[in-house]
Design an enzyme around this catalytic site. Structure first.
Site, PDB file in Angstrom:
ATOM      1  N   PHE A 123     -32.133 -64.911  47.554  1.00  0.00           N
ATOM      2  CA  PHE A 123     -32.295 -63.575  46.954  1.00  0.00           C
ATOM      3  C   PHE A 123     -32.871 -63.756  45.560  1.00  0.00           C
ATOM      4  O   PHE A 123     -32.290 -64.444  44.727  1.00  0.00           O
ATOM      5  CB  PHE A 123     -30.954 -62.823  46.877  1.00  0.00           C
ATOM      6  CG  PHE A 123     -31.155 -61.374  46.516  1.00  0.00           C
ATOM      7  CD1 PHE A 123     -31.334 -60.409  47.501  1.00  0.00           C
ATOM      8  CD2 PHE A 123     -31.224 -60.976  45.183  1.00  0.00           C
ATOM      9  CE1 PHE A 123     -31.567 -59.077  47.173  1.00  0.00           C
ATOM     10  CE2 PHE A 123     -31.460 -59.652  44.845  1.00  0.00           C
ATOM     11  CZ  PHE A 123     -31.628 -58.696  45.839  1.00  0.00           C
ATOM     12  N   ASP A 208     -33.682 -70.348  40.171  1.00  0.00           N
ATOM     13  CA  ASP A 208     -33.214 -68.999  39.873  1.00  0.00           C
ATOM     14  C   ASP A 208     -31.715 -69.104  39.610  1.00  0.00           C
ATOM     15  O   ASP A 208     -30.912 -69.271  40.526  1.00  0.00           O
ATOM     16  CB  ASP A 208     -33.504 -68.100  41.085  1.00  0.00           C
ATOM     17  CG  ASP A 208     -32.948 -66.695  40.912  1.00  0.00           C
ATOM     18  OD1 ASP A 208     -32.091 -66.490  40.036  1.00  0.00           O
ATOM     19  OD2 ASP A 208     -33.356 -65.797  41.680  1.00  0.00           O
ATOM     20  N   LYS A 237     -28.068 -61.261  34.674  1.00  0.00           N
ATOM     21  CA  LYS A 237     -26.663 -60.962  34.976  1.00  0.00           C
ATOM     22  C   LYS A 237     -25.703 -61.261  33.812  1.00  0.00           C
ATOM     23  O   LYS A 237     -25.614 -60.497  32.873  1.00  0.00           O
ATOM     24  CB  LYS A 237     -26.248 -61.685  36.251  1.00  0.00           C
ATOM     25  CG  LYS A 237     -26.853 -61.040  37.512  1.00  0.00           C
ATOM     26  CD  LYS A 237     -26.199 -61.563  38.756  1.00  0.00           C
ATOM     27  CE  LYS A 237     -26.758 -60.940  40.025  1.00  0.00           C
ATOM     28  NZ  LYS A 237     -26.212 -59.625  40.324  1.00  0.00           N
TER      29      LYS A 237
HETATM   30  C1  LIG Z   1     -30.069 -65.141  42.402  1.00  0.00           C
HETATM   31  C2  LIG Z   1     -30.534 -63.775  42.052  1.00  0.00           C
HETATM   32  N1  LIG Z   1     -31.779 -63.611  41.572  1.00  0.00           N
HETATM   33  C3  LIG Z   1     -32.251 -62.398  41.210  1.00  0.00           C
HETATM   34  C4  LIG Z   1     -31.468 -61.271  41.340  1.00  0.00           C
HETATM   35  C5  LIG Z   1     -32.019 -59.954  40.934  1.00  0.00           C
HETATM   36  O1  LIG Z   1     -31.444 -59.546  39.738  1.00  0.00           O
HETATM   37  P1  LIG Z   1     -31.563 -58.027  39.247  1.00  0.00           P
HETATM   38  O2  LIG Z   1     -30.755 -57.196  40.187  1.00  0.00           O
HETATM   39  O3  LIG Z   1     -31.007 -58.056  37.850  1.00  0.00           O
HETATM   40  O4  LIG Z   1     -33.006 -57.674  39.264  1.00  0.00           O
HETATM   41  C6  LIG Z   1     -30.161 -61.396  41.830  1.00  0.00           C
HETATM   42  C7  LIG Z   1     -29.318 -60.207  42.016  1.00  0.00           C
HETATM   43  O5  LIG Z   1     -28.366 -60.199  42.735  1.00  0.00           O
HETATM   44  C8  LIG Z   1     -29.680 -62.675  42.198  1.00  0.00           C
HETATM   45  O6  LIG Z   1     -28.449 -62.852  42.675  1.00  0.00           O
END
Ligand SMILES: Cc1ncc(COP(=O)(O)O)c(C=O)c1O
Length: 384
Positions: A123, A208, A237
């Protein structure tokens, strides 16, 4: 717009690791706004910094300097292997910036590389590029055509990854723990191999750390557990402790691939968000908070392991305060979540029917014990 499946709860305020709904009912929080509210609620230092900054300056354009932004950048660089940072407002934006940085890095170099390799089950966000990188067709299918030149490989499969990385590969992007997919931890050997394969083929290795970063696993960056040094890392986050902020960090010549005008953000790096994130990074780097996360994470995981006595508990996994219990598909995780809410505990259900525990870092062992007792009560009355 009806984008969210919500629990029937309206949350009004919080104190420590406890949230209160509009009827005043307390809930011990093991969701933390999905790994965001790492300092819990009404943390005195956090609230003081935000309040003081709000009274001075909330926003100023990036055509000027501001001190909280400079201090946060300095703290992130001083405490990491990275050389430069770009600030945005969310995880998706941090990853979107990483994609653009990869493109810009290879732009103009003699060998053009466009392919990005990403893992299934991953994700990475909801913008068009990050949606493409997200290896879950249920999220991306309705939005085709997607970004071209993205190749999907099964997570934790070294052989397939090796075959995918070639001289056209610009980058590999992955998570060390797939949070949304049910707290699936990467094998150490897989990450080390992925890193080495990228180095051998001249591709960039991007992690990520939007969910795993900023102390969540007991280290400032989760890659520190594995002895690897990614070229680019993304954060969001927990970084702001609740105030939206994203960050894309890079090393060496990659960090100077963007020049003025190549990328931008109106709100990114605004003084309020940076003052808020400054407190989070300060507490993580200048107190024993990281060791505390590691200790409480171990304690929590050991307690959860006891649930393996139930035949429907298929796995207990995770690192630090990012833990999951995978349940047999016959026992619906969402029903357990509902029962826990009834007992005053907020937990959510991630991919693979996995109960996910990502509490504020200030959660106490007593609160962990209380959750254990509530779950034990539910499981002991379950017939499957
Ligand atoms: C690993 C990861 N990357 C990116 C995101 C996307 O983040 P945002 O919702 O702040 O755009 C998330 C959201 O859950 C995530 O868990």
């Amino acid at each position: 717009m009806p984008c969210f499946n919500r629990q029937n709860l309206c949350i009004e305020r919080g104190e420590g690791a406890v949230l209160y709904d509009t009827d005043g009912k307390p809930y011990i929080d093991f969701v933390a706004g999905i790994a965001v509210n790492c300092l819990g609620y009404n943390h005195p230092k956090h609230v003081k910094a935000i309040t003081e900054q709000a009274s001075k300056l909330i926003h100023i354009s990036n055509i000027y300097y501001n001190e909280p932004q400079a201090k946060l950048a300095e703290a992130l660089i001083k405490n990491s292997i990275f050389d430069r940072v770009f600030f945005s407002n969310s995880g998706a934006e941090a990853n979107e910036c990483a994609v653009k940085l990869i493109r810009k890095y290879f732009y103009g170099r003699s060998k053009k590389r466009f392919k990005i390799v990403t893992a299934t089950g991953s994700f990475h966000g909801r913008t068009m590029a990050t949606l493409t990188l997200t290896g879950q067709p249920k999220y991306s299918d309705p939005y085709a055509p997607l970004l071209p030149d993205v190749e999907y490989v099964p997570f934790n499969d070294n052989a397939v990854l090796k075959a995918a990385i070639d001289e056209n590969t610009a980058a590999v992007i992955m998570e060390t723990i797939q949070g949304e997919n049910g707290v699936i931890v990467a094998d150490g050997a897989y990450l080390i191999d992925a890193y080495a394969l990228c180095k051998a083929k001249g591709a960039l290795f991007v992690l990520d750390e939007v969910q795993t970063g900023v102390g969540r696993t007991g280290k400032l960056f989760s890659f520190e557990h594995f002895g690897i040094q990614p070229d680019i890392v993304t954060l969001a986050k927990g970084l702001g402790g609740g105030v939206p902020i994203g960050a894309t960090l890079a090393r060496g010549t990659i960090a100077t691939a963007f020049t003025a005008g190549d990328h931008g953000s109106t709100f990114g790096g605004n003084p309020l968000a940076c003052a808020s994130a400054g407190v989070v990074i300060d507490l993580l780097t200048n107190t024993d908070l990281l060791a505390e996360i590691e200790r409480k994470g171990e304690y929590f995981k050991n307690r959860l392991r006891a649930f393996k006595k139930y035949k429907w508990v298929k796995d207990v996994r995770g690192l630090g305060l990012m833990l999951g219990i995978e349940l047999d598909p016959k026992l619906k995780g969402t029903e357990i979540v509902g029962k826990l809410a009834g007992k005053g505990f907020l937990v959510n259900c991630a991919g693979n029917n996995t109960l996910r525990f990502i509490p504020p870092y200030i959660i106490t062992e007593k609160q962990i014990d209380m959750l254990y007792d509530a779950l034990e009560d539910i499981f002991s009355k379950t017939n499957l």
